[in-house]
Design a protein around this motif. Sequence first.
Motif, PDB file in Angstrom:
ATOM      1  N   ALA A 252       0.833  -1.207   0.000  1.00  0.00           N
ATOM      2  CA  ALA A 252       0.000   0.000   0.000  1.00  0.00           C
ATOM      3  C   ALA A 252       0.867   1.255   0.000  1.00  0.00           C
ATOM      4  CB  ALA A 252      -0.939  -0.003   1.199  1.00  0.00           C
ATOM      5  N   ASN A 253       1.951   1.246   0.761  1.00  0.00           N
ATOM      6  CA  ASN A 253       2.852   2.403   0.784  1.00  0.00           C
ATOM      7  C   ASN A 253       3.496   2.619  -0.582  1.00  0.00           C
ATOM      8  OD1 ASN A 253       2.429   3.202   3.418  1.00  0.00           O
ATOM      9  ND2 ASN A 253       4.125   2.003   4.237  1.00  0.00           N
ATOM     10  N   GLU A 254       3.873   1.535  -1.246  1.00  0.00           N
ATOM     11  CA  GLU A 254       4.487   1.643  -2.563  1.00  0.00           C
ATOM     12  C   GLU A 254       3.489   2.189  -3.586  1.00  0.00           C
ATOM     13  OE1 GLU A 254       7.523   1.858  -4.969  1.00  0.00           O
ATOM     14  OE2 GLU A 254       7.735   1.124  -2.909  1.00  0.00           O
ATOM     15  N   LYS A 255       2.236   1.728  -3.531  1.00  0.00           N
ATOM     16  CA  LYS A 255       1.195   2.246  -4.439  1.00  0.00           C
ATOM     17  C   LYS A 255       0.933   3.724  -4.184  1.00  0.00           C
ATOM     18  CE  LYS A 255      -1.202  -2.140  -5.050  1.00  0.00           C
ATOM     19  NZ  LYS A 255      -2.393  -2.932  -4.722  1.00  0.00           N
ATOM     20  N   LEU A 256       0.880   4.109  -2.910  1.00  0.00           N
ATOM     21  CA  LEU A 256       0.655   5.515  -2.571  1.00  0.00           C
ATOM     22  C   LEU A 256       1.802   6.380  -3.072  1.00  0.00           C
ATOM     23  CD1 LEU A 256      -0.980   7.720  -1.150  1.00  0.00           C
ATOM     24  CD2 LEU A 256       0.214   7.113   0.975  1.00  0.00           C
ATOM     25  N   LYS A 257       3.017   5.908  -2.911  1.00  0.00           N
ATOM     26  CA  LYS A 257       4.190   6.654  -3.378  1.00  0.00           C
ATOM     27  C   LYS A 257       4.113   6.857  -4.891  1.00  0.00           C
ATOM     28  CE  LYS A 257       9.223   6.412  -3.400  1.00  0.00           C
ATOM     29  NZ  LYS A 257      10.397   5.611  -3.035  1.00  0.00           N
ATOM     30  N   GLN A 258       3.723   5.808  -5.606  1.00  0.00           N
ATOM     31  CA  GLN A 258       3.604   5.906  -7.062  1.00  0.00           C
ATOM     32  C   GLN A 258       2.486   6.876  -7.452  1.00  0.00           C
ATOM     33  OE1 GLN A 258       2.698   2.181  -8.975  1.00  0.00           O
ATOM     34  NE2 GLN A 258       3.659   2.825 -10.897  1.00  0.00           N
ATOM     35  N   GLN A 259       1.349   6.812  -6.761  1.00  0.00           N
ATOM     36  CA  GLN A 259       0.242   7.736  -7.038  1.00  0.00           C
ATOM     37  C   GLN A 259       0.655   9.175  -6.776  1.00  0.00           C
ATOM     38  OE1 GLN A 259      -3.007   6.434  -4.617  1.00  0.00           O
ATOM     39  NE2 GLN A 259      -3.506   4.681  -5.921  1.00  0.00           N
ATOM     40  N   MET A 260       1.430   9.406  -5.706  1.00  0.00           N
ATOM     41  CA  MET A 260       1.855  10.773  -5.388  1.00  0.00           C
ATOM     42  C   MET A 260       2.800  11.325  -6.449  1.00  0.00           C
ATOM     43  SD  MET A 260       2.347  10.466  -1.258  1.00  0.00           S
ATOM     44  CE  MET A 260       2.855  12.159  -1.023  1.00  0.00           C
ATOM     45  N   GLU A 261       3.620  10.452  -7.047  1.00  0.00           N
ATOM     46  CA  GLU A 261       4.542  10.904  -8.093  1.00  0.00           C
ATOM     47  C   GLU A 261       3.794  11.237  -9.380  1.00  0.00           C
ATOM     48  OE1 GLU A 261       7.327   7.678  -8.392  1.00  0.00           O
ATOM     49  OE2 GLU A 261       8.422   8.302  -6.595  1.00  0.00           O
ATOM     50  N   GLU A 262       2.704  10.511  -9.654  1.00  0.00           N
ATOM     51  CA  GLU A 262       1.962  10.697 -10.899  1.00  0.00           C
ATOM     52  C   GLU A 262       0.859  11.754 -10.788  1.00  0.00           C
ATOM     53  OE1 GLU A 262       0.562   6.781 -11.743  1.00  0.00           O
ATOM     54  OE2 GLU A 262       2.563   6.020 -12.245  1.00  0.00           O
ATOM     55  N   ALA A 263       0.399  12.071  -9.607  1.00  0.00           N
ATOM     56  CA  ALA A 263      -0.723  12.993  -9.404  1.00  0.00           C
ATOM     57  C   ALA A 263      -0.266  14.440  -9.567  1.00  0.00           C
ATOM     58  CB  ALA A 263      -1.313  12.796  -8.014  1.00  0.00           C
TER      59      ALA A 263
ATOM     60  N   GLU B 181       0.303  18.315  -8.621  1.00  0.00           N
ATOM     61  CA  GLU B 181       0.796  18.894  -7.355  1.00  0.00           C
ATOM     62  C   GLU B 181      -0.383  19.363  -6.500  1.00  0.00           C
ATOM     63  OE1 GLU B 181       3.689  22.500  -5.894  1.00  0.00           O
ATOM     64  OE2 GLU B 181       4.085  21.532  -7.816  1.00  0.00           O
ATOM     65  N   GLY B 182      -0.323  19.083  -5.230  1.00  0.00           N
ATOM     66  CA  GLY B 182      -1.365  19.497  -4.301  1.00  0.00           C
ATOM     67  C   GLY B 182      -2.466  18.472  -4.122  1.00  0.00           C
ATOM     68  N   ARG B 183      -2.455  17.391  -4.916  1.00  0.00           N
ATOM     69  CA  ARG B 183      -3.508  16.367  -4.828  1.00  0.00           C
ATOM     70  C   ARG B 183      -3.518  15.681  -3.465  1.00  0.00           C
ATOM     71  NH1 ARG B 183      -7.221  13.319  -4.307  1.00  0.00           N
ATOM     72  NH2 ARG B 183      -7.784  11.579  -5.615  1.00  0.00           N
ATOM     73  N   PHE B 184      -2.358  15.478  -2.895  1.00  0.00           N
ATOM     74  CA  PHE B 184      -2.250  14.797  -1.610  1.00  0.00           C
ATOM     75  C   PHE B 184      -1.881  15.764  -0.485  1.00  0.00           C
ATOM     76  CE2 PHE B 184      -1.803  11.376  -4.646  1.00  0.00           C
ATOM     77  CZ  PHE B 184      -2.569  10.378  -4.081  1.00  0.00           C
ATOM     78  N   ASP B 185      -2.278  17.028  -0.617  1.00  0.00           N
ATOM     79  CA  ASP B 185      -2.021  18.033   0.421  1.00  0.00           C
ATOM     80  C   ASP B 185      -3.059  17.853   1.527  1.00  0.00           C
ATOM     81  OD1 ASP B 185      -1.401  20.195   1.965  1.00  0.00           O
ATOM     82  OD2 ASP B 185      -1.918  21.715   0.475  1.00  0.00           O
ATOM     83  N   ILE B 186      -2.634  17.363   2.686  1.00  0.00           N
ATOM     84  CA  ILE B 186      -3.585  17.079   3.762  1.00  0.00           C
ATOM     85  C   ILE B 186      -4.077  18.339   4.452  1.00  0.00           C
ATOM     86  CG2 ILE B 186      -2.642  14.776   4.157  1.00  0.00           C
ATOM     87  CD1 ILE B 186      -1.254  15.932   6.653  1.00  0.00           C
ATOM     88  N   GLU B 187      -3.446  19.474   4.164  1.00  0.00           N
ATOM     89  CA  GLU B 187      -3.886  20.729   4.778  1.00  0.00           C
ATOM     90  C   GLU B 187      -4.966  21.419   3.945  1.00  0.00           C
ATOM     91  OE1 GLU B 187      -0.503  23.129   5.667  1.00  0.00           O
ATOM     92  OE2 GLU B 187       0.331  21.640   7.042  1.00  0.00           O
ATOM     93  N   ASN B 188      -5.117  21.032   2.708  1.00  0.00           N
ATOM     94  CA  ASN B 188      -6.122  21.613   1.835  1.00  0.00           C
ATOM     95  C   ASN B 188      -7.375  20.744   1.906  1.00  0.00           C
ATOM     96  OD1 ASN B 188      -7.630  22.856  -0.106  1.00  0.00           O
ATOM     97  ND2 ASN B 188      -6.292  22.318  -1.820  1.00  0.00           N
ATOM     98  N   VAL B 189      -8.389  21.214   2.631  1.00  0.00           N
ATOM     99  CA  VAL B 189      -9.608  20.438   2.832  1.00  0.00           C
ATOM    100  C   VAL B 189     -10.832  21.158   2.258  1.00  0.00           C
ATOM    101  CG1 VAL B 189      -8.758  19.199   4.848  1.00  0.00           C
ATOM    102  CG2 VAL B 189      -9.893  21.408   5.146  1.00  0.00           C
ATOM    103  N   ASP B 190     -10.615  22.112   1.363  1.00  0.00           N
ATOM    104  CA  ASP B 190     -11.719  22.900   0.815  1.00  0.00           C
ATOM    105  C   ASP B 190     -12.725  22.042   0.061  1.00  0.00           C
ATOM    106  OD1 ASP B 190     -10.594  25.164   1.885  1.00  0.00           O
ATOM    107  OD2 ASP B 190      -9.501  25.689   0.041  1.00  0.00           O
ATOM    108  N   GLU B 191     -12.268  21.062  -0.688  1.00  0.00           N
ATOM    109  CA  GLU B 191     -13.157  20.248  -1.512  1.00  0.00           C
ATOM    110  C   GLU B 191     -13.496  18.902  -0.868  1.00  0.00           C
ATOM    111  OE1 GLU B 191     -11.433  19.912  -5.363  1.00  0.00           O
ATOM    112  OE2 GLU B 191     -11.088  22.052  -5.536  1.00  0.00           O
ATOM    113  N   ALA B 192     -13.079  18.689   0.350  1.00  0.00           N
ATOM    114  CA  ALA B 192     -13.314  17.403   1.008  1.00  0.00           C
ATOM    115  C   ALA B 192     -14.766  17.283   1.446  1.00  0.00           C
ATOM    116  CB  ALA B 192     -12.388  17.260   2.208  1.00  0.00           C
ATOM    117  N   GLU B 193     -15.314  16.057   1.321  1.00  0.00           N
ATOM    118  CA  GLU B 193     -16.686  15.819   1.768  1.00  0.00           C
ATOM    119  C   GLU B 193     -16.761  15.756   3.290  1.00  0.00           C
ATOM    120  OE1 GLU B 193     -18.295  12.381  -0.121  1.00  0.00           O
ATOM    121  OE2 GLU B 193     -17.600  12.996  -2.093  1.00  0.00           O
ATOM    122  N   ARG B 194     -15.818  15.024   3.883  1.00  0.00           N
ATOM    123  CA  ARG B 194     -15.808  14.880   5.343  1.00  0.00           C
ATOM    124  C   ARG B 194     -14.395  15.145   5.838  1.00  0.00           C
ATOM    125  NH1 ARG B 194     -18.584   9.191   6.609  1.00  0.00           N
ATOM    126  NH2 ARG B 194     -16.381   8.765   6.773  1.00  0.00           N
ATOM    127  N   VAL B 195     -14.303  15.805   6.985  1.00  0.00           N
ATOM    128  CA  VAL B 195     -13.010  16.145   7.568  1.00  0.00           C
ATOM    129  C   VAL B 195     -13.026  15.807   9.048  1.00  0.00           C
ATOM    130  CG1 VAL B 195     -11.405  18.023   8.062  1.00  0.00           C
ATOM    131  CG2 VAL B 195     -12.683  18.029   5.935  1.00  0.00           C
TER     132      VAL B 195
END
Length: 94
Positions: free
Chosen positions: A60-71, A73-87
């Motif tokens: 799971a960590n390896e898949k997440l690392k790969q997703q973060m490299e391909e996504a 910028e800012g897709r995995f920013d945990i401080e940006n919750v403006d568009e989140a459904e639940r926080v």
Amino acid sequence: MDLNAKNTSSQSLLSCGNGGGLSEKLLLRPRGGRSLQTERVPRSSVLERLQSFLPQMADANEKLKQQMEEAPEGRFDIENVDEAERVIEMVSVT
């Protein structure tokens, strides 16, 4: 206080209990000449589950690392919750 005074020890302070020495209380010399034995502990079911879970976590960590490299910028920013459904908000109470 005299710094050159010779330190002495009291044998009564070095013994504990009813006459037994400190080394005997700490099992430095086992009684009766028998040696200490180690025994194998039965395998824990928790250890079994952990050992099967750790490779899944690594994958799971390896898949997440790969997703973060391909996504983008800012897709995995945990401080940006403006568009989140639940926080879940963590609050520190002092």
